[in-house]
Scaffold this active site. Structure first.
Site, PDB file in Angstrom:
ATOM      1  N   TYR A  36      -7.495   9.591  10.284  1.00 47.75           N
ATOM      2  CA  TYR A  36      -7.347   9.130   8.889  1.00 47.75           C
ATOM      3  C   TYR A  36      -5.622   9.534   9.383  1.00 47.75           C
ATOM      4  O   TYR A  36      -5.892  11.153   9.996  1.00 47.75           O
ATOM      5  CB  TYR A  36      -7.873   9.826   7.759  1.00 47.75           C
ATOM      6  CG  TYR A  36      -6.643   9.663   6.779  1.00 47.75           C
ATOM      7  CD1 TYR A  36      -6.185   8.710   6.489  1.00 47.75           C
ATOM      8  CD2 TYR A  36      -6.837  11.293   6.624  1.00 47.75           C
ATOM      9  CE1 TYR A  36      -5.749   8.959   5.409  1.00 47.75           C
ATOM     10  CE2 TYR A  36      -6.034  11.655   4.863  1.00 47.75           C
ATOM     11  CZ  TYR A  36      -4.874  10.202   4.335  1.00 47.75           C
ATOM     12  OH  TYR A  36      -4.177  10.045   3.213  1.00 47.75           O
ATOM     13  N   ASN A  38      -1.387  10.844   8.161  1.00 47.36           N
ATOM     14  CA  ASN A  38      -1.104   9.960   7.146  1.00 47.36           C
ATOM     15  C   ASN A  38       0.733  10.483   8.350  1.00 47.36           C
ATOM     16  O   ASN A  38       0.915  11.232   8.468  1.00 47.36           O
ATOM     17  CB  ASN A  38       0.046  11.268   5.904  1.00 47.36           C
ATOM     18  CG  ASN A  38      -1.069  10.420   4.396  1.00 47.36           C
ATOM     19  OD1 ASN A  38      -1.046   9.583   4.402  1.00 47.36           O
ATOM     20  ND2 ASN A  38      -1.389  11.263   4.203  1.00 47.36           N
ATOM     21  N   ARG A  82       1.524  -1.375   0.663  1.00 47.45           N
ATOM     22  CA  ARG A  82       1.427  -0.641  -1.057  1.00 47.45           C
ATOM     23  C   ARG A  82       2.141   0.259  -1.352  1.00 47.45           C
ATOM     24  O   ARG A  82       3.017   0.546  -1.091  1.00 47.45           O
ATOM     25  CB  ARG A  82      -0.373  -0.856  -0.852  1.00 47.45           C
ATOM     26  CG  ARG A  82      -0.582   0.240   0.014  1.00 47.45           C
ATOM     27  CD  ARG A  82      -1.766   0.384  -0.689  1.00 47.45           C
ATOM     28  NE  ARG A  82      -2.361   1.377   0.258  1.00 47.45           N
ATOM     29  CZ  ARG A  82      -1.814   2.089   1.635  1.00 47.45           C
ATOM     30  NH1 ARG A  82      -2.062   1.233   2.209  1.00 47.45           N
ATOM     31  NH2 ARG A  82      -2.183   3.688   2.207  1.00 47.45           N
ATOM     32  N   ASP A  84       0.984   3.161  -3.474  1.00 46.49           N
ATOM     33  CA  ASP A  84       0.140   4.063  -3.945  1.00 46.49           C
ATOM     34  C   ASP A  84       0.526   5.144  -5.275  1.00 46.49           C
ATOM     35  O   ASP A  84       2.270   5.103  -5.427  1.00 46.49           O
ATOM     36  CB  ASP A  84       0.188   4.962  -2.947  1.00 46.49           C
ATOM     37  CG  ASP A  84      -1.084   4.593  -2.101  1.00 46.49           C
ATOM     38  OD1 ASP A  84      -1.608   3.004  -2.161  1.00 46.49           O
ATOM     39  OD2 ASP A  84      -1.151   5.130  -1.350  1.00 46.49           O
ATOM     40  N   ASP A 113      -1.471   5.808   8.054  1.00 49.50           N
ATOM     41  CA  ASP A 113      -0.164   5.329   6.916  1.00 49.50           C
ATOM     42  C   ASP A 113       0.863   6.102   7.160  1.00 49.50           C
ATOM     43  O   ASP A 113       1.601   6.682   7.621  1.00 49.50           O
ATOM     44  CB  ASP A 113      -0.934   5.551   5.140  1.00 49.50           C
ATOM     45  CG  ASP A 113      -1.858   5.411   4.463  1.00 49.50           C
ATOM     46  OD1 ASP A 113      -2.456   4.064   4.809  1.00 49.50           O
ATOM     47  OD2 ASP A 113      -2.002   5.991   3.304  1.00 49.50           O
TER      48      ASP A 113
END
Length: 147
Positions: A36, A38, A82, A84, A113
């Site tokens: 994961y 960012n 999207r 958030d 992301d």
């Protein structure tokens, strides 16, 4: 998720679990070797590191909303465009995000992301200002006399 779920369905269910701040449910959609990130921050590698970040979101946030504008699936890869929205008490900040997910054997193995840090900082400042105004307004509002 049923094993026949498409990668896109898996990602949508995962994001829904995060919106509900149901970390236990969200963890059922990720693989033990999940990555994961960012971007450009360093990635969290493995389920323990991922869970730690999700628990921090749950601990310090009071809400999380995902507004998917576009979602595309190409084999095991799911791309999202999207907005958030993060919440913590009266503070609320929404910002545009593009996400890349890779799903293998029904589990998310990659979530990366991308977003503009200037937009995140501006949204955070606006959210802080709105929270401050709201708090001050409530304190200045005359209270009815109580018997």
């Amino acid at each position: 998720m049923p094993e026949t779920a498409s990668p896109k369905e898996t990602v949508k269910a995962f994001l829904s679990a995060l919106e509900a701040l149901d970390i236990e449910q969200a963890l059922t959609y990720v693989a033990s070797d999940v990555v994961y990130q960012n971007v450009p921050l360093p990635p969290a590698r493995g389920i323990a590191a991922f869970e730690k970040q999700m628990r921090m979101m749950q601990k310090y946030g009071s809400g999380f909303e995902v507004k998917v504008h576009h979602i595309a699936e190409d084999g095991p890869i799911v791309l999202t465009e999207r907005t958030d929205v993060l919440e913590s008490g009266p503070w609320r900040a929404g910002f545009w995000v593009c996400g890349t997910f890779e799903v293998r054997d029904g589990r998310i193995v990659l979530w990366r992301d991308y977003f503009d840090w200037a937009t995140v900082i501006a949204a955070s400042a606006k959210g802080g200002f709105r929270a401050l105004v709201s708090t001050v307004s409530k304190r200045l509002k005359p209270q009815p006399d109580r018997p």
